[in-house]
Design a protein around this motif. Sequence first.
Motif, PDB file in Angstrom:
ATOM      1  N   ILE A 157       0.852  -1.192   0.000  1.00 51.49           N
ATOM      2  CA  ILE A 157       0.000   0.000   0.000  1.00 51.49           C
ATOM      3  C   ILE A 157       0.887   1.241   0.000  1.00 51.49           C
ATOM      4  N   GLN A 158       0.717   2.063  -1.007  1.00 53.56           N
ATOM      5  CA  GLN A 158       1.461   3.313  -1.104  1.00 53.56           C
ATOM      6  C   GLN A 158       0.578   4.480  -0.716  1.00 53.56           C
ATOM      7  N   SER A 159       1.203   5.541  -0.213  1.00 53.35           N
ATOM      8  CA  SER A 159       0.444   6.762   0.053  1.00 53.35           C
ATOM      9  C   SER A 159      -0.083   7.314  -1.263  1.00 53.35           C
ATOM     10  N   ASN A 160      -1.196   8.049  -1.195  1.00 48.63           N
ATOM     11  CA  ASN A 160      -1.794   8.678  -2.374  1.00 48.63           C
ATOM     12  C   ASN A 160      -2.171   7.643  -3.433  1.00 48.63           C
ATOM     13  N   SER A 161      -2.805   6.557  -2.997  1.00 53.69           N
ATOM     14  CA  SER A 161      -3.179   5.510  -3.944  1.00 53.69           C
ATOM     15  C   SER A 161      -4.634   5.108  -3.761  1.00 53.69           C
ATOM     16  N   ILE A 162      -5.186   4.522  -4.822  1.00 56.74           N
ATOM     17  CA  ILE A 162      -6.579   4.068  -4.811  1.00 56.74           C
ATOM     18  C   ILE A 162      -6.606   2.653  -5.359  1.00 56.74           C
ATOM     19  N   HIS A 163      -7.283   1.743  -4.647  1.00 54.17           N
ATOM     20  CA  HIS A 163      -7.431   0.353  -5.068  1.00 54.17           C
ATOM     21  C   HIS A 163      -8.912   0.093  -5.338  1.00 54.17           C
ATOM     22  N   PHE A 164      -9.186  -0.700  -6.371  1.00 53.74           N
ATOM     23  CA  PHE A 164     -10.557  -0.933  -6.818  1.00 53.74           C
ATOM     24  C   PHE A 164     -10.901  -2.413  -6.696  1.00 53.74           C
ATOM     25  N   LEU A 165     -12.063  -2.709  -6.137  1.00 56.29           N
ATOM     26  CA  LEU A 165     -12.498  -4.086  -5.940  1.00 56.29           C
ATOM     27  C   LEU A 165     -13.877  -4.287  -6.550  1.00 56.29           C
ATOM     28  N   SER A 166     -13.990  -5.320  -7.380  1.00 57.54           N
ATOM     29  CA  SER A 166     -15.255  -5.659  -8.023  1.00 57.54           C
ATOM     30  C   SER A 166     -15.941  -6.780  -7.249  1.00 57.54           C
ATOM     31  N   PRO A 167     -17.249  -6.942  -7.407  1.00 57.52           N
ATOM     32  CA  PRO A 167     -17.940  -8.047  -6.733  1.00 57.52           C
ATOM     33  C   PRO A 167     -17.279  -9.389  -7.052  1.00 57.52           C
ATOM     34  N   GLY A 168     -17.074 -10.194  -6.010  1.00 60.66           N
ATOM     35  CA  GLY A 168     -16.507 -11.518  -6.193  1.00 60.66           C
ATOM     36  C   GLY A 168     -15.011 -11.604  -5.994  1.00 60.66           C
ATOM     37  N   GLN A 169     -14.299 -10.477  -6.036  1.00 62.72           N
ATOM     38  CA  GLN A 169     -12.856 -10.528  -5.837  1.00 62.72           C
ATOM     39  C   GLN A 169     -12.539 -10.822  -4.372  1.00 62.72           C
ATOM     40  N   VAL A 170     -11.544 -11.662  -4.146  1.00 61.71           N
ATOM     41  CA  VAL A 170     -11.124 -12.012  -2.795  1.00 61.71           C
ATOM     42  C   VAL A 170      -9.992 -11.069  -2.386  1.00 61.71           C
ATOM     43  N   HIS A 171     -10.103 -10.492  -1.198  1.00 56.72           N
ATOM     44  CA  HIS A 171      -9.037  -9.571  -0.788  1.00 56.72           C
ATOM     45  C   HIS A 171      -8.882  -9.542   0.725  1.00 56.72           C
ATOM     46  N   LEU A 172      -7.740  -8.998   1.153  1.00 60.29           N
ATOM     47  CA  LEU A 172      -7.422  -8.829   2.569  1.00 60.29           C
ATOM     48  C   LEU A 172      -6.454  -7.663   2.692  1.00 60.29           C
ATOM     49  N   ILE A 173      -6.816  -6.672   3.514  1.00 59.73           N
ATOM     50  CA  ILE A 173      -5.932  -5.534   3.786  1.00 59.73           C
ATOM     51  C   ILE A 173      -5.277  -5.747   5.147  1.00 59.73           C
ATOM     52  N   SER A 174      -3.944  -5.725   5.171  1.00 59.02           N
ATOM     53  CA  SER A 174      -3.193  -5.803   6.427  1.00 59.02           C
ATOM     54  C   SER A 174      -2.658  -4.407   6.724  1.00 59.02           C
ATOM     55  N   ARG A 175      -3.178  -3.781   7.774  1.00 59.00           N
ATOM     56  CA  ARG A 175      -2.854  -2.396   8.090  1.00 59.00           C
ATOM     57  C   ARG A 175      -1.745  -2.295   9.126  1.00 59.00           C
ATOM     58  N   GLU A 176      -1.016  -1.171   9.090  1.00 57.32           N
ATOM     59  CA  GLU A 176      -0.034  -0.857  10.114  1.00 57.32           C
ATOM     60  C   GLU A 176      -0.550   0.319  10.946  1.00 57.32           C
ATOM     61  N   GLU A 177       0.188   0.677  12.005  1.00 55.28           N
ATOM     62  CA  GLU A 177      -0.328   1.631  12.985  1.00 55.28           C
ATOM     63  C   GLU A 177      -0.633   3.002  12.398  1.00 55.28           C
ATOM     64  N   ASP A 178       0.171   3.478  11.429  1.00 51.20           N
ATOM     65  CA  ASP A 178      -0.062   4.825  10.907  1.00 51.20           C
ATOM     66  C   ASP A 178      -0.933   4.825   9.660  1.00 51.20           C
ATOM     67  N   TYR A 179      -1.688   3.747   9.489  1.00 48.68           N
ATOM     68  CA  TYR A 179      -2.600   3.649   8.348  1.00 48.68           C
ATOM     69  C   TYR A 179      -3.692   4.720   8.449  1.00 48.68           C
ATOM     70  N   HIS A 180      -4.009   5.318   7.311  1.00 47.52           N
ATOM     71  CA  HIS A 180      -5.124   6.266   7.233  1.00 47.52           C
ATOM     72  C   HIS A 180      -5.718   6.182   5.836  1.00 47.52           C
ATOM     73  N   GLY A 181      -7.032   5.985   5.771  1.00 47.80           N
ATOM     74  CA  GLY A 181      -7.652   5.885   4.462  1.00 47.80           C
ATOM     75  C   GLY A 181      -9.163   5.955   4.542  1.00 47.80           C
ATOM     76  N   TYR A 182      -9.778   5.781   3.375  1.00 47.90           N
ATOM     77  CA  TYR A 182     -11.236   5.790   3.263  1.00 47.90           C
ATOM     78  C   TYR A 182     -11.687   4.549   2.507  1.00 47.90           C
ATOM     79  N   LEU A 183     -12.864   4.090   2.846  1.00 47.60           N
ATOM     80  CA  LEU A 183     -13.480   2.977   2.139  1.00 47.60           C
ATOM     81  C   LEU A 183     -14.822   3.434   1.596  1.00 47.60           C
ATOM     82  N   MET A 184     -14.990   3.296   0.292  1.00 53.26           N
ATOM     83  CA  MET A 184     -16.226   3.677  -0.385  1.00 53.26           C
ATOM     84  C   MET A 184     -16.900   2.398  -0.863  1.00 53.26           C
TER      85      MET A 184
END
Length: 297
Positions: free
Chosen positions: A67-94
Motif C-alpha cells: 500500500i502506497q500513500s496517495n493511492s486508490i485500489h478498486f475491488l469488483s464483486p466476487g474478488q477475494v481480498h485482505l488488507i493488512s494495516r499498520e499503525e499509521d494507516y489512514h484511508g477511506y473505504l467507499m
Amino acid sequence: MEPIKIYEMPETPENQEFQLYEVQGKTISNTHYPHETDRPHRHRYYEVCVFVNGAGRHEIDFNTHRIQSNSIHFLSPGQVHLISREEDYHGYLMVFSKEFYSLDTFHEDLLFQLPFFNNPHSVPILNLTPGRFGEMLELIALMKRELLNTGVYGNEILRSYLQVFLLKCKQHYIDFFAEKQKMLDPHYTLVQQFNTLLEQQFRKNHLVQHYADLLGVSPALLNKHVKRITGSTAGDLIIERLILQAKRYLIYTDLTNKEVAYQLNYEDPSYFSRIFKKKTGFSPSDFRKGENEKYQN
C-alpha cells in the motif's frame, strides 16, 4: 480452514446503497464498518479503497500489493481480498451497489467501461501524485458532507459525485498506464465488449468461437484485436479467467477438485487438472494445500 465470507451491502437505517467510511490505525474501531477485515473475504458490491498513508499490504486475488500513500485500489464483486494495516494507516473505504451507480441510466454495463472494474486482467491499483490525489480527497469531502444532508436530492448528488470520482480515476488510470493509444484503437470497444461477455459467461463458455459469434467477428480477428490491445489472445484470457475462478473455489470453498472442474463446465476433471498445473505449476490439490498454509494461525 474457515470458509470465505461473502458480504452483502451493509444495512443502514436508510438502506443507503452508497456508504463512505474513514479508517485510521491498524484495527477498525468503527462499529458501523460493514464487515470483519482480519480474514480474506469478498463482497457482492463494489469497493474503492483510498489510501492517504501507505502503511501495510493488500492481497487481491492471490497477488500481494504494497500500500502506497496517495493511492486508490478498486475491488469488483466476487474478488477475494485482505488488507493488512499498520499503525499509521489512514484511508477511506467507499462501498456502493451496481444499482446505485447505474440507477438513472438503466445501463448496468457502465461499470464495465471503467478499466479497473470487472477486469481480472488489469491492475486494480492507481498511484497518484500528491496534487492529483488532493483532487480526489476534495471529492470525498463533498461526499462526506452530502451524506450528512437529508435533502430530497441527496442520492442523486452522491451518485453524481461518485461518477465524477470514478471518471477522474479512469482519466488518471489511462494516463498512468499509457493506454491512450489503445483507447483510440478502433477495436477497443470490441475488446471491452469481449471482456464484459467473458466475465458474464466464462464458466459455461470456453471457446473463442462462441464469443466471436456473439460479437459478429471471426475467431481469428477477435484473437488479433484482443492481443493487440491486451497483449494476450482471447483464448489466453478465457483460460486465465477460468484458472482464477478455480483458485477461488479451491481456497475459499470445500468443493473437491472434481466439483471445481464441474463448476467450470469441464466434463473431464483430469483434463482440468492438467490445464491447471500447466498454468500454475501446481496440481489443484498442491495449490490448495500451499495457499491454506499461508493463513493458518
